[in-house]
Design an enzyme around this catalytic site. Structure first.
Site, PDB file in Angstrom:
ATOM      1  N   ASN A   9      -9.097   1.362  10.089  1.00  0.00           N
ATOM      2  CA  ASN A   9      -8.308   1.039  11.272  1.00  0.00           C
ATOM      3  C   ASN A   9      -8.929   1.661  12.528  1.00  0.00           C
ATOM      4  OD1 ASN A   9      -5.761  -0.012  12.558  1.00  0.00           O
ATOM      5  ND2 ASN A   9      -5.583   2.155  13.067  1.00  0.00           N
ATOM      6  N   LYS A  66       0.850  -1.189   0.000  1.00  0.00           N
ATOM      7  CA  LYS A  66       0.000   0.000   0.000  1.00  0.00           C
ATOM      8  C   LYS A  66       0.886   1.240   0.000  1.00  0.00           C
ATOM      9  CE  LYS A  66      -3.120   2.832   2.662  1.00  0.00           C
ATOM     10  NZ  LYS A  66      -3.667   3.129   3.990  1.00  0.00           N
ATOM     11  N   ALA A  91      -9.844   5.217   4.558  1.00  0.00           N
ATOM     12  CA  ALA A  91      -9.813   6.354   5.484  1.00  0.00           C
ATOM     13  C   ALA A  91     -11.175   7.025   5.617  1.00  0.00           C
ATOM     14  CB  ALA A  91      -8.784   7.406   5.065  1.00  0.00           C
TER      15      ALA A  91
END
Length: 330
Positions: A282, A173, A260
């Site tokens: 995350n 990534k 995100a």
């Protein structure tokens, strides 16, 4: 003999190989990658490569933060990235958790194949501290090394070269940030780095802005997945620009994965209903009051959103349309 390791000056009494040096400071050579004077040292040459006076070494490993192939698909709608098949369309990170044990339990609860991992210097003062690989087995999960914290092409490329040496992974990534306040991607450098890494044999999944034109340029540079942000990293604001995400999905020939900004399960479902191929998150899990419960919720949210997208939603209407016929009323 004086050498510099991870920016610190260290004294050693005798000539050492890289392998001998690692063992002397208490590190397992199999769990780290070494750069000597800005050149990667292949693991196969650790015992033959001698460390000399004045050498500068970087020794890194994987930590929580942003392997072999993932589990074989167990459904009729797998996620395929660069020829690799994954049964889950949810990717989670390994940062911000209270400890690696909770992180592992979240992986199990979310039923994922792939996790993002950051590359950082090892702690020379405490080489026995827990390592991510001791809790989340890279033989069970696909590690996706990322370049979190990199602001230049040079730093990002260097980081991923070390990552490949550490574990042999070429699916990576790419994340090159523009500035610290928003953590928005620096797109010109992202395009440049994607092209460079692709030429070196990397399979690049690229973190991008939600600009369809720039996302197309990244795809043309060789990216195997386009990862537009839903909102700023760690914000939990959800999908702020669904129109652009839809445009990116429609124009892109490789998987599109929202990366995100997801805050809760409904955000993940919206991303999937827009036609995205997956969602990476995350903070939404790691900073939830109950990370394990949220991991389960995200698993089902992604599945529900994907199924709704494939099923085709009903058309929107301006006025009511009764479910039961009005003719024949008593």
């Amino acid at each position: 003999m004086n050498i510099t390791i991870n920016g610190e000056s260290r004294e050693f009494g005798a000539q050492l190989s890289v392998d001998g040096l690692l063992r002397e400071i208490g590190l397992d050579p199999a769990k780290v990658a070494v750069e000597r004077n800005l050149e990667i040292v292949p693991k196969s040459t650790y015992d033959k490569t001698q460390v000399a006076e004045g050498d500068k070494l970087e020794i890194v490993h994987f930590i929580g933060g942003g392997a072999p192939d993932g589990n074989a698909a167990d459904n009729d709608d797998p996620l395929v990235i660069a020829g690799r098949t994954f049964h889950s369309r949810l990717i989670i990170g390994t940062g911000k958790y209270a400890d690696y044990e909770i992180n592992h339990k979240a992986c199990v609860a979310a039923d994922i194949d792939m996790i993002t991992v950051a590359v950082r210097r090892v702690n020379l003062t405490d080489p026995d501290q827990p390592m991510l690989v001791d809790y989340i087995d890279p033989k069970e999960y696909t590690y996706l090394p990322n370049t979190a914290g990199c602001f230049t092409t040079e730093d990002a490329v260097r980081t991923l070269r070390l990552a490949r040496e550490a574990g042999g992974w070429d699916l990576v990534k790419l994340e090159i940030l523009g500035e610290a306040r928003t953590l928005y991607p620096m797109m010109p450098e992202t395009i440049e780095a994607t092209r460079t890494l692709t030429e070196e044999g990397f399979k690049v999944m690229a973190y991008c802005s939600d600009d369809p034109i720039l996302c197309k340029r990244v795809e043309e540079a060789g990216a195997v997945a386009i990862m537009p942000l839903g909102a700023p990293i760690g914000s939990g604001l959800g999908i702020q620009n669904p129109v652009n995400i839809r445009l990116i999905v429609e124009q892109t020939d490789v998987p599109v994965i929202v990366d995100a900004g997801v805050g809760t399960a409904s955000d993940a479902t919206i991303a999937m209903e827009l036609g995205c191929d997956g969602v990476l998150m995350n903070t939404a899990i790691a900073e939830a009051t109950d990370p394990i419960g949220m991991a389960k919720a995200m698993k089902h949210a992604v599945i529900a959103g994907r199924l709704a997208y494939l099923s085709g939603r009903m058309p929107r209407k301006m006025y009511a349309d009764p479910s039961s016929p009005l003719s024949g009323l008593i």
